[in-house]
Design a protein around this motif. Structure first.
Motif, PDB file in Angstrom:
ATOM      1  N   GLU A   1       0.228  -1.205   0.098  1.00  0.00           N
ATOM      2  CA  GLU A   1       0.169  -0.130  -0.161  1.00  0.00           C
ATOM      3  C   GLU A   1       1.430   1.358   0.363  1.00  0.00           C
ATOM      4  N   THR A   2       2.268   1.025   0.727  1.00  0.00           N
ATOM      5  CA  THR A   2       2.838   2.435   0.549  1.00  0.00           C
ATOM      6  C   THR A   2       3.493   2.730  -0.400  1.00  0.00           C
ATOM      7  N   MET A   3       4.025   1.403  -1.687  1.00  0.00           N
ATOM      8  CA  MET A   3       4.827   1.521  -2.275  1.00  0.00           C
ATOM      9  C   MET A   3       3.593   1.851  -3.453  1.00  0.00           C
ATOM     10  N   SER A   4       1.943   1.505  -2.983  1.00  0.00           N
ATOM     11  CA  SER A   4       1.147   2.481  -4.719  1.00  0.00           C
ATOM     12  C   SER A   4       0.702   3.344  -4.262  1.00  0.00           C
ATOM     13  N   ILE A   5       1.040   4.402  -2.767  1.00  0.00           N
ATOM     14  CA  ILE A   5       0.374   5.545  -2.878  1.00  0.00           C
ATOM     15  C   ILE A   5       1.728   6.448  -3.297  1.00  0.00           C
ATOM     16  N   LEU A   6       2.325   6.270  -3.022  1.00  0.00           N
ATOM     17  CA  LEU A   6       3.968   6.692  -3.253  1.00  0.00           C
ATOM     18  C   LEU A   6       3.786   6.905  -5.223  1.00  0.00           C
ATOM     19  N   LEU A   7       3.804   6.047  -5.144  1.00  0.00           N
ATOM     20  CA  LEU A   7       3.420   6.188  -6.785  1.00  0.00           C
ATOM     21  C   LEU A   7       2.644   7.118  -7.271  1.00  0.00           C
ATOM     22  N   SER A   8       2.013   6.905  -6.661  1.00  0.00           N
ATOM     23  CA  SER A   8       0.325   7.829  -6.708  1.00  0.00           C
ATOM     24  C   SER A   8       0.560   9.850  -6.977  1.00  0.00           C
ATOM     25  N   ILE A   9       1.642   9.962  -6.098  1.00  0.00           N
ATOM     26  CA  ILE A   9       1.776  10.959  -4.825  1.00  0.00           C
ATOM     27  C   ILE A   9       3.245  11.841  -5.653  1.00  0.00           C
ATOM     28  N   ILE A  10       4.272  11.144  -6.668  1.00  0.00           N
ATOM     29  CA  ILE A  10       5.780  11.548  -6.471  1.00  0.00           C
ATOM     30  C   ILE A  10       5.167  11.586  -8.085  1.00  0.00           C
ATOM     31  N   GLY A  11       5.765  12.847  -8.548  1.00  0.00           N
ATOM     32  CA  GLY A  11       5.525  13.581  -9.776  1.00  0.00           C
ATOM     33  C   GLY A  11       3.844  14.841  -9.477  1.00  0.00           C
ATOM     34  N   LEU A  12       3.669  14.571  -8.789  1.00  0.00           N
ATOM     35  CA  LEU A  12       2.718  15.973  -8.235  1.00  0.00           C
ATOM     36  C   LEU A  12       3.107  16.398  -6.458  1.00  0.00           C
ATOM     37  N   ILE A  13       4.573  16.377  -6.316  1.00  0.00           N
ATOM     38  CA  ILE A  13       5.325  16.523  -4.973  1.00  0.00           C
ATOM     39  C   ILE A  13       6.430  17.557  -5.454  1.00  0.00           C
ATOM     40  N   ASP A  14       6.749  18.304  -4.590  1.00  0.00           N
ATOM     41  CA  ASP A  14       8.325  19.056  -4.215  1.00  0.00           C
ATOM     42  C   ASP A  14       9.547  17.848  -4.747  1.00  0.00           C
TER      43      ASP A  14
ATOM     44  N   ILE B   1      12.047  10.678  -9.546  1.00  0.00           N
ATOM     45  CA  ILE B   1      12.647   9.290  -9.216  1.00  0.00           C
ATOM     46  C   ILE B   1      14.107   9.855  -8.553  1.00  0.00           C
ATOM     47  N   TYR B   2      15.169  10.853  -8.600  1.00  0.00           N
ATOM     48  CA  TYR B   2      16.059  11.225  -7.440  1.00  0.00           C
ATOM     49  C   TYR B   2      15.884  12.257  -6.472  1.00  0.00           C
ATOM     50  N   ASN B   3      14.897  12.603  -7.047  1.00  0.00           N
ATOM     51  CA  ASN B   3      15.151  14.457  -6.420  1.00  0.00           C
ATOM     52  C   ASN B   3      13.840  14.453  -5.500  1.00  0.00           C
ATOM     53  N   SER B   4      12.663  13.452  -5.748  1.00  0.00           N
ATOM     54  CA  SER B   4      11.589  14.272  -5.017  1.00  0.00           C
ATOM     55  C   SER B   4      11.506  14.374  -2.917  1.00  0.00           C
ATOM     56  N   VAL B   5      10.659  15.616  -3.205  1.00  0.00           N
ATOM     57  CA  VAL B   5      10.724  15.368  -1.448  1.00  0.00           C
ATOM     58  C   VAL B   5      10.132  15.132  -0.635  1.00  0.00           C
ATOM     59  N   LEU B   6      10.341  13.946  -0.220  1.00  0.00           N
ATOM     60  CA  LEU B   6       8.597  12.683   0.699  1.00  0.00           C
ATOM     61  C   LEU B   6       8.984  13.584   2.106  1.00  0.00           C
ATOM     62  N   ASN B   7       9.124  14.006   2.505  1.00  0.00           N
ATOM     63  CA  ASN B   7       8.626  14.933   3.393  1.00  0.00           C
ATOM     64  C   ASN B   7       7.547  16.197   3.359  1.00  0.00           C
ATOM     65  N   SER B   8       7.183  15.790   2.483  1.00  0.00           N
ATOM     66  CA  SER B   8       6.315  17.200   1.595  1.00  0.00           C
ATOM     67  C   SER B   8       5.201  16.983   2.192  1.00  0.00           C
ATOM     68  N   LYS B   9       4.573  16.743   3.879  1.00  0.00           N
ATOM     69  CA  LYS B   9       4.009  16.690   4.636  1.00  0.00           C
ATOM     70  C   LYS B   9       2.458  17.877   4.564  1.00  0.00           C
ATOM     71  N   LYS B  10       2.237  18.761   3.971  1.00  0.00           N
ATOM     72  CA  LYS B  10       0.994  18.966   3.656  1.00  0.00           C
ATOM     73  C   LYS B  10       0.439  18.894   2.220  1.00  0.00           C
TER      74      LYS B  10
END
Length: 963
Positions: free
Chosen positions: A564-577, A639-648
């Motif tokens: 589930e974490t992987m699937s959510i992650l793939l839904s949000i990368i490209g849409l975050i900083d 894939i190399y530079n997504s900022v995964l602590n974009s909490k808001k």
């Protein structure tokens, strides 16, 4: 052509067709032909059909005319064609102001059969001689004995009860009705379930008589075909029999609003949902009319630019204020050009705040100007949409698009070419054209509505109870004679539905012969190449200059608890900083260079061994060949530079994802319930449930609702998954486009590949246990979606192509007759995959107990199945497209990648097709026991109305709410 007058001719690059507009001399019928090299031939006939009341007459006529006609005498020629034709499209559609009947086929003989049946249906339907067609498809009193409860039933009636169960549909309709009160658009052309029972048989017939005439028709032909031959066929067999008439199909418009109107409505919610903020706020405008091509484009352009794009300023302002969980636009498909912004899962009491933010945002854009990167990205996005032209069903999409101007007395060609408008808008960007347009059409436009929608506790249940009481009162006021008459009509209707068509009637339905069928399957075989050690599949297709690229990574190392974490992650990368771009800037960079970039987890099942499956992540991109390099640079950035602590931002995206899944649950309830059922008995389906099904939704919902408590763990888990997602191991790249372009981009792909590391992946296996969960999952819906099934291979059955024929028989005969025609559900069917996983489904179904009974009798039906060789031949022919479907260029790439991974060959498909062509009844009969055993396993899942589910509580091990 002596019977047609040529009005206009033009070659239009955007649809790659020589386009001609005609008028039929004798009747005034309007005709459009699009001649090109597409072997998928299409025909359509449509009528301008403004609704007069909200009783669904336009929609019910649409259903009924396809139930028998002058030449084609069976009860449902539409279903006979579904089961026996090579059709690539066969349907009918009711819009707010038009009804259309489009068909397509790649086989000329089949195409003429379809055209003949549809023309006879619309001009000479059996509705005048047989009232039971109206009773079945529209509505009727249902009463089998005088002690029974009096009910309403009917296919359209139940379909619209399903539509009116969706809060999003209710909000959308309320906005349109408020903007266009006292007009043709102020009532529901589909039908309000409360008003459908006010429609009389006489009014129904009169409506058809009034509008279904050649003088009010819009006829369409498309493809690589002899247009003169087709037009002569239409004239000789149909149009020549009519004279020109003045048909008053004028669309009644309301006076434009002189000040903004405020509207408040309610929708049904369960006790659980009432605890949350699930209100809606909406603002809608009418910005012009469809006779202005520029306004048509700008309305859709503003919807994307201001509301729907990830960098859209209104959406961003709403989220920054914490005002809603989801924001989206709504646009009309009618003469007035409506645009509305909808806030979902909000607080209705914050209406003034919403309107103030909206006004301030628009004023700021007008005053300071719109980000030029956002403008350029949005224009490029539209250019890709236009270039693709509608994908698989572009032949039908072009017809609908043409009607967007044609129906309103403009040239149909105006709606088919778009470069003029795109170029006009591009040229005016530097003159603040878009900003000035926003000021005129939105800020200064009082032709608008402010809408508030609040939840009302169990509103649907209350209205159902009131309906039952009203029907009880109606029954009590009836005389014995009236009750006996209703009972008689109910029994006669059921008898009519149960009777098989006579041999004479069946012979009237045109069909192909088995000799018309090519035993081969279209081979889109890609050229296999290599870039270093990476497999490179190249599918040479005409794509209007687009290159479709899929980079398929092996992610079989993902652990069960990470899915589930992987699937959510793939839904949000490209849409975050990312480290170098804010998410708004990233959105602009993506769409300036490409038509979109997505990351999709996919499970492929091996065609030779169903226990073997492949978990992969597909990075998909569409671009021109020149922009592949830039597109891949952006993929690298993600894939190399997504900022995964974009909490808001991630919290915003979770709420949007959750909202969108909830919307699709009701719209595609049959697919949703099939996925749940299969997860009980299929390991792959259970994995898919964690990737994008119910388990995924539950995980995501829990994360969104308990975000502060879950965030720290989710962030840590995401970082762990993100670090290992993009490996070089077992990498496959698949592209579609012009072969010279696909060769040209190899160096760009090599740059991407060379950055990846070989990780020596270790495959994670998942434990799976077959479990009969038997869940009743309720919502506030008025109808249900029910599925029963099992893995037939576990009962000893191996896949054979004749199972596809059997599925066709069950779909278009047994299940259709018992659940749709008799039971009143909008639809029913069965799926049987190559892996022998079988699942039934019903759609917008009012009758659970009957549906389950029908499912349980499937084995008995199969075991005792008898039919003539002619009937069996028709069912065989109708199943052929399953082996060789119509595909868009992008889908050809997807199919080629899938076949390569799963080891499915053309020889495998042709073997299955031969097995289907050699189907015999005795062999099908032998499957009866296996299906009976499958139903006795009693795996069942149901989604929808709480009251319907609780009335059959003994079917379930657990009944619970889906919020």
């Amino acid at each position: 052509m002596k019977n047609y007058k040529l009005i206009e001719e033009k070659y239009i690059d955007e649809v790659a067709s020589n386009c001609k507009v005609y008028s039929h001399i004798k009747t005034g019928a309007k005709v459009l032909t699009l001649e090109n090299n597409d072997d998928n031939k299409a025909f359509g006939i449509g009528f301008r059909t403004p609704p007069e009341r909200g009783n669904g007459v336009c929609h019910i006529v649409e259903h009924c005319v396809l139930s028998g006609s002058r030449k084609f005498k069976t009860k449902e020629p539409f279903m006979d064609l579904i089961k026996s034709s090579l059709q690539t499209f066969l349907n009918a559609m009711t819009f707010p102001d038009k009804t259309i009947y489009p068909v397509s086929s790649r086989n000329k003989k089949d195409f003429y059969n379809l055209m003949d049946v549809y023309l006879d249906a619309v001009f000479y339907p059996s509705i005048y001689e047989e009232e039971k067609i109206f009773l079945q498809e529209g509505w009727h009193y249902d009463l089998k004995s005088k002690d029974d409860e009096l009910k309403y039933n009917g296919v359209v009636y139940n379909e619209m009860k399903g539509v009116y169960s969706s809060s999003e549909n209710i909000v959308s309709d309320a906005m349109v009705f408020a903007l266009h009160e006292n007009s043709s658009y102020g009532v529901d052309s589909g039908g309000d379930p409360k008003l459908i029972p006010t429609l009389s048989y006489e009014e129904f017939k009169n409506y058809h008589k009034k509008y279904y005439h050649p003088s009010n028709s819009y006829i369409y032909l498309y493809g690589n075909q002899d247009m003169e031959e087709a037009l002569n066929f239409i004239d000789k067999n149909y149009l020549a029999d009519f004279d020109k008439e003045e048909i008053n199909s004028k669309i009644i418009l309301n006076d434009e609003l002189k000040k903004t109107k405020d509207v408040e409505i309610t929708f049904s919610a369960s006790k659980e949902e009432m605890k949350e903020k699930i209100d809606y706020l909406s603002k809608g405008w009418t910005i012009g009319y469809a006779d202005s091509k520029l306004d048509v484009f700008m309305r859709d352009f503003l919807a994307e630019l201001l509301i729907d794009a990830q960098a859209a300023p209104i959406k961003k302002a709403i989220f920054e204020a914490g005002l809603a969980e989801d924001v989206y636009s709504e646009t009309s498909s009618s003469f007035p050009l409506d645009l509305s912004i909808v806030l979902k899962n909000t607080d209705a009491d914050r209406k003034d705040e919403f309107l103030k933010i909206l006004k301030n945002t628009l004023e700021n854009l007008v005053e300071k100007g719109i980000d030029r990167d956002l403008l350029e990205a949005t224009l490029n996005k539209f250019e890709f949409i236009f270039r693709e032209g509608g994908g698989t069903q572009k032949a039908i999409i072009y017809y609908i698009r043409a009607l967007n101007s044609w129906l309103y007395d403009q040239s149909p060609l105006d709606a088919l070419y778009y470069n003029d408008v795109l170029n006009e808008v591009k040229e005016k960007l530097s003159d603040n054209f878009v900003e000035n347009y926003i000021k005129e059409k939105l800020l200064d436009n009082v032709y608008s509505v402010n809408l508030v929608a609040r939840p009302e506790l169990n509103k649907n249940d209350r209205e159902e109870k009131e309906l039952r009481e009203d029907l009880q009162t109606i029954k009590e006021k009836m005389s014995n004679e009236e009750i006996e008459e209703i009972i008689k009509k109910s029994i006669e209707l059921e008898k009519y539905q149960s009777e098989e068509d006579s041999l004479e009637a069946k012979k009237t339905i045109p069909s192909l012969e088995l000799s018309d069928i090519d035993e081969k399957v279209t081979d889109y075989k890609p050229e296999e190449d290599k870039i270093g050690d990476v497999i490179y599949l190249k599918s040479n297709q005409e794509t209007n200059g687009i290159v479709y690229t899929t980079i398929s990574h092996d992610i079989s190392f993902i652990k069960r608890e990470e899915i589930e974490t992987m699937s959510i992650l793939l839904s949000i990368i490209g849409l975050i900083d990312t480290k170098n771009y804010s998410y708004e800037e990233l959105n602009n960079e993506i769409y300036k260079a490409t038509g979109g970039i997505t990351f999709n987890p996919t499970v492929y099942v091996d065609s030779k061994d169903k226990e073997k499956y492949y978990l992969r992540m597909n990075v998909k991109m569409k671009s021109t060949a020149e922009n592949v390099k830039r597109g891949l640079e952006i993929v690298d950035e993600i894939i190399y530079n997504s900022v995964l602590n974009s909490k808001k931002r991630i919290k915003e995206l979770l709420n949007i994802l959750k909202s969108r899944i909830e919307s699709t649950m009701l719209q595609n309830g049959h697919q949703f319930i099939i996925s749940i059922l299969k997860s009980y008995y299929s390991k792959v389906a259970e994995i898919q449930s964690h990737i994008g099904g119910l388990d995924y939704y539950n995980f995501m919902r829990d994360l969104a609702e308990n975000f502060e408590d879950r965030w720290e763990k989710f962030e840590k888990d995401s970082e762990e998954v993100y670090k290992k997602l993009f490996a070089r191991d077992n990498l496959i790249i698949s592209t579609v486009g012009n072969i010279s372009d696909l060769n040209k981009i190899k160096d760009d792909l090599k740059v991407y590949i060379d950055k990846l590391k070989v990780e020596n992946i270790k495959i994670s296996d998942y434990d799976f246990k077959c479990e009969n969960k038997n869940e009743g999952l309720y919502t506030t819906s008025n109808v249900i979606y029910a599925s029963k099934g099992y893995d037939l291979e576990k009962l000893g059955l191996k896949y054979s192509g004749d199972l596809t024929v059997l599925a066709n028989i069950l779909n278009s005969s047994y299940l259709h007759n018992e659940i749709r025609a008799k039971g009143g559900a909008y639809g029913a069917g069965i799926t049987i995959g190559r892996n022998c996983e079988m699942a039934t489904y019903s759609y917008r179904d009012p009758n659970l107990s009957n549906t389950v009974k029908v499912y349980n009798e499937i084995g008995n039906f199969i075991e005792n199945l008898k039919m003539s060789d002619e009937d069996l031949k028709d069912f065989i022919i109708g199943s052929m497209n399953a082996f060789d479907p119509l595909l868009s260029p992008e889908q050809i790439g997807d199919i080629n990648l899938s076949r390569f991974i799963t080891r499915l060959t053309i020889e495998d498909l042709e073997k299955s097709k031969r097995e289907a062509l050699e189907t015999n009844i005795e062999k099908l009969n032998s499957y009866g026991k296996v299906f009976d055993d499958a139903m006795k396993k009693n795996y069942i899942a149901v989604f929808g109305s709480e009251s319907i589910i609780r009335d059959s509580a003994d079917l379930f091990k657990e009944i619970k709410s889906i919020k």
